[in-house]
Design a protein around this motif. Structure first.
Motif, PDB file in Angstrom:
ATOM      1  N   GLU A 118      32.446  84.312  60.362  1.00 47.09           N
ATOM      2  CA  GLU A 118      31.675  84.231  61.517  1.00 47.09           C
ATOM      3  C   GLU A 118      32.239  83.172  62.316  1.00 47.09           C
ATOM      4  O   GLU A 118      32.352  82.027  62.105  1.00 47.09           O
ATOM      5  CB  GLU A 118      30.148  84.185  61.597  1.00 47.09           C
ATOM      6  N   SER A 119      32.680  83.564  63.526  1.00 45.70           N
ATOM      7  CA  SER A 119      33.529  82.532  64.527  1.00 45.70           C
ATOM      8  C   SER A 119      32.112  81.447  65.047  1.00 45.70           C
ATOM      9  O   SER A 119      30.948  81.851  65.185  1.00 45.70           O
ATOM     10  CB  SER A 119      33.873  83.093  65.878  1.00 45.70           C
ATOM     11  N   PRO A 120      32.784  80.493  65.054  1.00 45.48           N
ATOM     12  CA  PRO A 120      31.644  79.300  65.613  1.00 45.48           C
ATOM     13  C   PRO A 120      31.385  79.476  67.049  1.00 45.48           C
ATOM     14  O   PRO A 120      32.029  80.272  67.858  1.00 45.48           O
ATOM     15  CB  PRO A 120      32.666  78.096  65.490  1.00 45.48           C
ATOM     16  N   PRO A 121      30.164  79.059  67.537  1.00 47.62           N
ATOM     17  CA  PRO A 121      29.561  79.350  68.965  1.00 47.62           C
ATOM     18  C   PRO A 121      30.474  78.829  69.982  1.00 47.62           C
ATOM     19  O   PRO A 121      31.315  77.747  69.462  1.00 47.62           O
ATOM     20  CB  PRO A 121      28.384  78.737  68.852  1.00 47.62           C
ATOM     21  N   PRO A 122      30.924  79.136  71.115  1.00 48.04           N
ATOM     22  CA  PRO A 122      31.769  78.453  72.180  1.00 48.04           C
ATOM     23  C   PRO A 122      31.249  77.102  72.521  1.00 48.04           C
ATOM     24  O   PRO A 122      30.171  77.015  72.609  1.00 48.04           O
ATOM     25  CB  PRO A 122      31.928  79.568  73.158  1.00 48.04           C
ATOM     26  N   ALA A 123      32.131  76.391  72.993  1.00 45.97           N
ATOM     27  CA  ALA A 123      31.699  74.924  73.409  1.00 45.97           C
ATOM     28  C   ALA A 123      31.199  75.060  74.696  1.00 45.97           C
ATOM     29  O   ALA A 123      31.664  75.804  75.516  1.00 45.97           O
ATOM     30  CB  ALA A 123      32.868  74.005  72.930  1.00 45.97           C
ATOM     31  N   PRO A 124      30.269  74.237  75.080  1.00 44.97           N
ATOM     32  CA  PRO A 124      29.431  74.410  76.328  1.00 44.97           C
ATOM     33  C   PRO A 124      30.514  73.828  77.464  1.00 44.97           C
ATOM     34  O   PRO A 124      31.403  72.963  76.924  1.00 44.97           O
ATOM     35  CB  PRO A 124      28.255  73.594  75.925  1.00 44.97           C
ATOM     36  N   ARG A 125      30.188  73.981  78.686  1.00 44.35           N
ATOM     37  CA  ARG A 125      30.807  73.506  79.832  1.00 44.35           C
ATOM     38  C   ARG A 125      30.803  72.121  79.721  1.00 44.35           C
ATOM     39  O   ARG A 125      31.718  71.139  80.255  1.00 44.35           O
ATOM     40  CB  ARG A 125      30.481  73.959  81.010  1.00 44.35           C
ATOM     41  N   THR A 126      29.615  71.419  79.347  1.00 45.73           N
ATOM     42  CA  THR A 126      29.605  69.848  79.188  1.00 45.73           C
ATOM     43  C   THR A 126      30.710  69.556  78.274  1.00 45.73           C
ATOM     44  O   THR A 126      31.404  68.335  78.660  1.00 45.73           O
ATOM     45  CB  THR A 126      28.288  69.652  78.896  1.00 45.73           C
ATOM     46  N   PHE A 127      30.914  70.087  77.217  1.00 46.96           N
ATOM     47  CA  PHE A 127      32.046  69.609  76.383  1.00 46.96           C
ATOM     48  C   PHE A 127      33.494  69.712  76.656  1.00 46.96           C
ATOM     49  O   PHE A 127      34.104  68.743  76.690  1.00 46.96           O
ATOM     50  CB  PHE A 127      31.832  70.606  75.006  1.00 46.96           C
ATOM     51  N   THR A 128      33.603  70.675  77.808  1.00 42.32           N
ATOM     52  CA  THR A 128      34.713  70.884  78.496  1.00 42.32           C
ATOM     53  C   THR A 128      35.060  69.612  79.091  1.00 42.32           C
ATOM     54  O   THR A 128      36.288  68.746  79.513  1.00 42.32           O
ATOM     55  CB  THR A 128      35.110  71.946  79.335  1.00 42.32           C
ATOM     56  N   ILE A 129      33.992  69.013  80.139  1.00 46.22           N
ATOM     57  CA  ILE A 129      34.154  67.858  80.912  1.00 46.22           C
ATOM     58  C   ILE A 129      34.626  66.718  79.994  1.00 46.22           C
ATOM     59  O   ILE A 129      35.557  65.782  80.425  1.00 46.22           O
ATOM     60  CB  ILE A 129      32.964  67.560  81.666  1.00 46.22           C
ATOM     61  N   LEU A 130      33.869  66.524  79.238  1.00 46.29           N
ATOM     62  CA  LEU A 130      34.144  65.439  78.106  1.00 46.29           C
ATOM     63  C   LEU A 130      35.585  65.398  77.538  1.00 46.29           C
ATOM     64  O   LEU A 130      35.896  64.308  77.524  1.00 46.29           O
ATOM     65  CB  LEU A 130      33.084  65.234  77.086  1.00 46.29           C
ATOM     66  N   LEU A 131      35.760  66.588  77.188  1.00 50.18           N
ATOM     67  CA  LEU A 131      37.267  66.829  76.501  1.00 50.18           C
ATOM     68  C   LEU A 131      38.300  66.406  77.505  1.00 50.18           C
ATOM     69  O   LEU A 131      39.217  65.680  77.231  1.00 50.18           O
ATOM     70  CB  LEU A 131      37.398  67.935  75.831  1.00 50.18           C
ATOM     71  N   LYS A 132      38.174  66.799  78.717  1.00 50.53           N
ATOM     72  CA  LYS A 132      39.106  66.546  79.692  1.00 50.53           C
ATOM     73  C   LYS A 132      39.082  65.011  80.224  1.00 50.53           C
ATOM     74  O   LYS A 132      40.373  64.549  80.392  1.00 50.53           O
ATOM     75  CB  LYS A 132      38.878  67.410  80.923  1.00 50.53           C
ATOM     76  N   ILE A 133      38.020  64.333  80.090  1.00 53.10           N
ATOM     77  CA  ILE A 133      37.918  62.964  80.416  1.00 53.10           C
ATOM     78  C   ILE A 133      38.585  62.093  79.377  1.00 53.10           C
ATOM     79  O   ILE A 133      39.623  61.376  79.431  1.00 53.10           O
ATOM     80  CB  ILE A 133      36.508  62.639  80.421  1.00 53.10           C
ATOM     81  N   SER A 134      38.217  62.563  78.102  1.00 59.26           N
ATOM     82  CA  SER A 134      38.954  61.934  77.014  1.00 59.26           C
ATOM     83  C   SER A 134      40.537  62.243  76.832  1.00 59.26           C
ATOM     84  O   SER A 134      41.168  61.325  76.522  1.00 59.26           O
ATOM     85  CB  SER A 134      38.299  62.546  75.716  1.00 59.26           C
ATOM     86  N   SER A 135      40.897  63.529  77.117  1.00 58.43           N
ATOM     87  CA  SER A 135      42.468  63.692  77.096  1.00 58.43           C
ATOM     88  C   SER A 135      42.983  63.100  78.265  1.00 58.43           C
ATOM     89  O   SER A 135      44.261  62.684  78.014  1.00 58.43           O
ATOM     90  CB  SER A 135      42.561  65.384  77.155  1.00 58.43           C
ATOM     91  N   LEU A 136      42.523  62.985  79.629  1.00 57.14           N
ATOM     92  CA  LEU A 136      43.129  62.015  80.517  1.00 57.14           C
ATOM     93  C   LEU A 136      43.369  60.776  80.310  1.00 57.14           C
ATOM     94  O   LEU A 136      44.197  59.982  81.017  1.00 57.14           O
ATOM     95  CB  LEU A 136      42.450  62.453  81.774  1.00 57.14           C
ATOM     96  N   THR A 137      42.737  60.215  79.470  1.00 53.18           N
ATOM     97  CA  THR A 137      42.788  58.723  79.191  1.00 53.18           C
ATOM     98  C   THR A 137      44.241  58.436  78.611  1.00 53.18           C
ATOM     99  O   THR A 137      44.751  57.051  78.529  1.00 53.18           O
ATOM    100  CB  THR A 137      41.460  58.008  78.133  1.00 53.18           C
ATOM    101  N   GLN A 138      44.796  59.243  78.077  1.00 57.37           N
ATOM    102  CA  GLN A 138      46.088  59.053  77.485  1.00 57.37           C
ATOM    103  C   GLN A 138      47.149  58.451  78.395  1.00 57.37           C
ATOM    104  O   GLN A 138      47.991  57.692  78.086  1.00 57.37           O
ATOM    105  CB  GLN A 138      46.636  60.348  76.777  1.00 57.37           C
ATOM    106  N   HIS A 139      47.058  58.919  79.637  1.00 58.26           N
ATOM    107  CA  HIS A 139      47.802  58.614  80.777  1.00 58.26           C
ATOM    108  C   HIS A 139      47.695  57.039  81.211  1.00 58.26           C
ATOM    109  O   HIS A 139      48.415  56.567  81.953  1.00 58.26           O
ATOM    110  CB  HIS A 139      47.978  59.530  81.890  1.00 58.26           C
ATOM    111  N   TYR A 140      46.618  56.511  80.958  1.00 53.83           N
ATOM    112  CA  TYR A 140      46.011  54.981  81.515  1.00 53.83           C
ATOM    113  C   TYR A 140      46.049  54.198  80.354  1.00 53.83           C
ATOM    114  O   TYR A 140      45.507  53.077  80.636  1.00 53.83           O
ATOM    115  CB  TYR A 140      44.907  55.376  82.471  1.00 53.83           C
ATOM    116  N   LEU A 141      46.184  54.572  78.987  1.00 54.45           N
ATOM    117  CA  LEU A 141      45.873  53.700  78.189  1.00 54.45           C
ATOM    118  C   LEU A 141      47.090  52.556  77.975  1.00 54.45           C
ATOM    119  O   LEU A 141      47.006  51.525  77.377  1.00 54.45           O
ATOM    120  CB  LEU A 141      45.852  54.085  76.742  1.00 54.45           C
TER     121      LEU A 141
END
Length: 906
Positions: free
Chosen positions: A659-682
């Motif tokens: 059984e496939s896991p439930p899709p991630a909520p939109r809030t998760f997408t925002i947090l993932l995007k913020i965390s991913s963009l930190t790579q350009h400023y570290l």
């Protein structure tokens, strides 16, 4: 004297020629007692005696001979001074005597038939004065001088004194208008000054209204005075005499209030005079300077209490000096009274037309007067058009629409003029509140243009402007029928997000936009984050452009941190698939003899199976199959010729899909995007910015780890820029980087195995950074050991040992060492390590192996190696039967075994 004057013969005897010297002597004694003594009882008796003497004199000419001395003495008593402070009862009686004396000798009825010259028959009588026109003129000029001092009692705090003074003024205006014409203007000003001390319930004001309605002549005099005061208003307001400025404003406002039932027609000079007069107040002593400034991030705290603030009344606009505030209060009363007049709308239209002046003070004066005048007209002078639609334009509503349009231009201007005082924005907020009260729920359609500008000024550095914005927000919420201001913001969050997005897209770096966004997140919580997807890129772009501005960068990071803090609270992030297990490293199972036997049996079975297959292949004589094996399969019963069954045999059933896991909520997408963009400023040059990014990741990683399909690629993205932070020159950045690696190992488990192997050299360098040679103790003693053992040694060493250098650890080293210990423990607990790596971990953590948390984490990876290391330490320490670490950690007894067993010495 009173008893003597009861009969006509007695009154004639008093003024007889033979008695005049005695009467004069008695008068002098009474007047001297009145003016020279300080006892109030004596003065009261002297005033009563004077009243009796004057009442007993029946001859007006004889009384006129005493007039100069009596008026002079009474003036001396009635003139306020520091040395002359009679009781208010003495002042009240003295005013009554002066009023009756003027009425008796100088009223128009008594003086209208005076001859031009004194009669010849009385000119030789020195005991009496022959009254004539020339005598009247000379007396009137002296009376004017005396009254100028007496009228200063208009500010007396006792109503009895003010009432007696009012009687004197009415006597001059009604009974002596012709004879004492030089005194009428003073009397008129005094009457107006006496009114209004007690507000709308003032008894003197009520008397004046009744007198004006019955006496047209007095009404005309007051109208003329009002016109003169209006003309003189700008000139007086430019003077430095605050008393005169207060007086003329009070006179105009009281005069307008007296004529409210019979409104006077005011010319257009009133608008000009009001504007010019108020402009002088604003221009005086730099009155438009900023008054109160505070830190811009004060809004962060105020936003959290937004829903509990219920203020719905605007505070008066404060100027620089207290005297100016009193002046503004007088103008406020003046505008309130002007609103009752039929000319109020005409004046307001004239003021609105002058809001485009090139002078700041003139624009502000016109704006202030227009806003307050329209507000007061709405409250005190409603028109029929407010209750029914007659199909005709409403001048008041059109005027308010013009003010509202002007206010929106002020609030929405992209680049405010630098010299625009904050008062303009405060008045614009008041205008918006007026429009909201007018339209009620229909005003919701205007929120798309109004709401963000109001919230924008909640971030102002001016405390008064912030209070205005908060009050405006409460009024809008109440008028639009929202429960409170917080609900208003939550219900219209899309408008605000769009406005903030436009600000950031235009490159507007004012602090208000991020502050408003942060306030909304505090109010709305995680439900707001799905609307902020597009803003994340804009915020990071602003960080890239303006990271050299620490306060702005800190504010932008507070927004990102607010996003992450609110996002991790979303309940959807806790949902994972059923039966899903986190990546982890399980404790190594100790190998027993049974395990060895089972392994040998399995190897033997596999060998026999291969041998049997080889024998069968050689027996068949076919070294290689020439046809499909399926053809040789024996047919099953009843299905020899079933092609369907043959296909089923060729294609075995697929294993059941998970059984496939439930899709991630939109809030998760925002947090993932913020965390991913930190790579350009570290890799930014600002260490504070690097540390803020790492702290942001520390918040998001536990929530993102719930959905490993996105979390593991995020680790792959961040690892190349995270690893160099271990060699950062700033200790707190290295500590934060170690903390992030700790979290990654905890949540990703063996996924981090190869990355830890690649980063081992960097971790070793961090450990080397925590070491510090000690020249006074043993050369091999390291700072890391001293850090963990110093507190234990303090309890056993002598006082002189407290000064040993190894007992002091500098803060950066302590910070890095603490994070390194936690990181190595997490690696040992959750990541599979090679034996040599684990031995290296034991070497690095040797000073803290006795700590419960450290020993527990290492035992999870290899309990035997940990025991052996502790046993070696105990042997080096005391050599007893018990293996006890140097710091008191109990290892256990050394196994003795059975007789004849021999153990290898270690």
């Amino acid at each position: 004297m009173t008893e003597t004057s009861r009969t006509s013969q007695g009154r004639q005897a008093v003024t007889a020629t033979a008695n005049i010297p005695a009467l004069g002597e008695a008068m002098l004694v009474v007047l001297d007692s009145l003016t020279d003594t300080n006892a109030n009882n004596v003065k009261r008796q002297a005033v009563s005696a004077l009243d009796g003497i004057l009442a007993a004199i029946n001859d007006d000419d004889a009384l006129a001979s005493f007039l100069p001395r009596v008026v002079s003495s009474l003036t001396k008593i009635l003139t306020p001074s520091s040395s002359n402070r009679p009781s208010f009862r003495v002042v009240e009686q003295a005013l009554g005597i002066l009023t009756s004396l003027i009425t008796r000798l100088l009223s128009d009825g008594k003086t209208k038939d005076l001859p031009d010259k004194a009669s010849l028959g009385q000119s030789g009588d020195s005991t009496k004065v022959s009254r004539s026109t020339s005598w009247l003129q000379a007396t009137a000029s002296q009376i004017k001088i005396a009254l100028a001092n007496v009228f200063k009692l208009r500010d007396h705090d006792k109503p009895e004194v003010r009432q007696a003074l009012l009687s004197l003024c009415l006597c001059i205006l009604q009974d002596c208008r012709t004879s004492l014409s030089p005194c009428t203007s003073m009397a008129t000003e005094t009457i107006i000054g006496l009114a209004g001390h007690q507000g709308s319930s003032d008894s003197i004001e009520a008397q004046l209204k009744a007198i004006l309605s019955a006496n047209q002549n007095l009404s005309d005099v007051l109208r003329e005075s009002l016109h003169g005061w209006i003309v003189a208003l700008p000139r007086v307001m430019q003077s430095r005499d605050d008393r005169s400025r207060h007086r003329i404003i009070h006179q105009i406002s009281v005069s307008l209030r007296l004529f409210e039932e019979d409104p006077t027609i005011l010319d257009e000079r009133l608008a000009d005079s009001l504007r010019d007069g108020l402009s002088a107040v604003f221009a005086d002593a730099n009155g438009l300077e900023e008054l109160d400034k505070s830190t811009p991030n004060a809004i962060t705290d105020r936003a959290l209490t937004l829903t509990s603030t219920k203020s719905s009344t605007f505070s008066p606009i404060a100027l620089q000096f207290k005297g100016q505030d009193h002046m503004m209060a007088e103008f406020r009363v003046l505008v309130r009274e002007l609103a009752r007049s039929n000319s109020a709308l005409t004046v307001a239209e004239a003021l609105t037309g002058s809001m485009g002046s090139r002078f700041v003070e003139t624009r502000l004066a016109s704006f202030w007067l227009s806003v307050n005048l329209v507000r007061d007209i709405t409250v005190t002078n409603p028109s029929v058009d407010d209750f029914m639609d007659r199909g005709m334009p409403n001048p008041r509503e059109e005027l308010l629409d013009d003010l509202y349009s002007h206010s929106l231009e002020l609030l929405n201007q992209r680049e405010p003029v630098a010299d625009t005082p904050w008062y303009f924005f405060a008045l614009a907020l008041e205008t918006v509140a007026l429009q909201a009260k007018r339209y009620r729920t229909d005003f919701r359609g205007e929120l798309s243009e109004v709401l963000y500008p109001v919230l924008h000024h909640l971030g102002s550095s001016n405390t008064a402007l912030r209070a205005h914005a908060l009050t405006c927000l409460n009024i809008i919420a109440e008028a639009s029928e929202y429960p409170d201001a917080g609900e208003l913001v939550v219900a219209n969050v899309d408008y605000i997000v769009n406005a903030v997005g436009l600000k950031l897209a235009y490159g507007d770096v004012s602090p208000q936009a991020p502050q408003v966004l942060l306030m909304m997140m505090r109010l709305c919580g995680p439900t707001l984050l799905p609307y902020l997807d597009d803003l994340v890129d804009s915020i990071f772009d602003s960080l890239e452009r303006y990271h050299g501005y620490p306060k702005l960068a800190e504010l932008l990071f507070s927004v990102l941190k607010g996003m992450t803090e609110e996002g991790v609270k979303a309940p959807q992030l806790a949902l994972t698939a059923d039966g899903e297990e986190k990546h982890g490293h399980h404790q190594k199972k100790a190998v027993t003899m049974n395990d060895v036997i089972e392994a040998l049996k399995k190897i033997d079975a596999d060998t026999r199976k291969r041998d049997e297959e080889d024998k069968e292949q050689h027996a068949s004589g076919e070294p290689f199959p020439q046809h499909p094996w399926a053809d040789e399969k024996p047919p099953s019963n009843g299905a020899q010729n079933d092609p369907v069954n043959e296909e089923e045999d060729d294609h075995p059933p697929a294993p059941p899909t998970e059984e496939s896991p439930p899709p991630a909520p939109r809030t998760f997408t925002i947090l993932l995007k913020i965390s991913s963009l930190t790579q350009h400023y570290l890799t930014t040059a600002s260490p504070h910015l690097r540390n803020s990014l790492l702290s942001l990741l520390r918040t998001t990683i536990p929530a993102l780890a719930q959905h490993e399909n996105s979390f593991l690629p995020l680790i792959h993205t961040l690892w190349p820029v995270l690893l160099p932070r271990l060699q950062d020159p700033e200790a707190y950045v290295v500590s934060s980087a170690l903390t992030i690696i700790t979290l990654l190992c905890e949540h990703a488990g063996d996924f981090m195995r190869t990355r830890i192997e690649d980063a081992w050299h960097s971790i070793t360098r961090v450990y080397t950074r925590t070491k510090q040679p000690d020249n006074t103790a043993s050369p091999s003693l390291h700072m890391s050991a001293a850090l963990e053992t110093s507190m234990a040694k303090l309890s056993t060493t002598s006082t002189t040992d407290l000064n040993r250098p190894e007992l002091y650890i500098d803060a950066p080293t302590r910070m890095i060492w603490t994070s390194l210990v936690a990181c190595l423990c997490s690696i040992a607990r959750h990541v599979t390590l090679r034996d040599d790596r684990f031995e290296h971990v034991l070497d690095m953590l040797d000073p803290v192996l006795a700590r419960a948390d450290v020993s527990e984490a290492l035992a999870h990876a290899n309990a035997d190696a940990l025991w052996l290391r502790l046993y070696k330490r105990s042997k080096r320490g005391d050599g007893g039967g018990k293996a006890v670490g140097s710091d008191g950690f109990f290892v256990g007894r050394v196994p003795g075994g059975k007789p004849g067993w021999r153990f290898v010495c270690v």
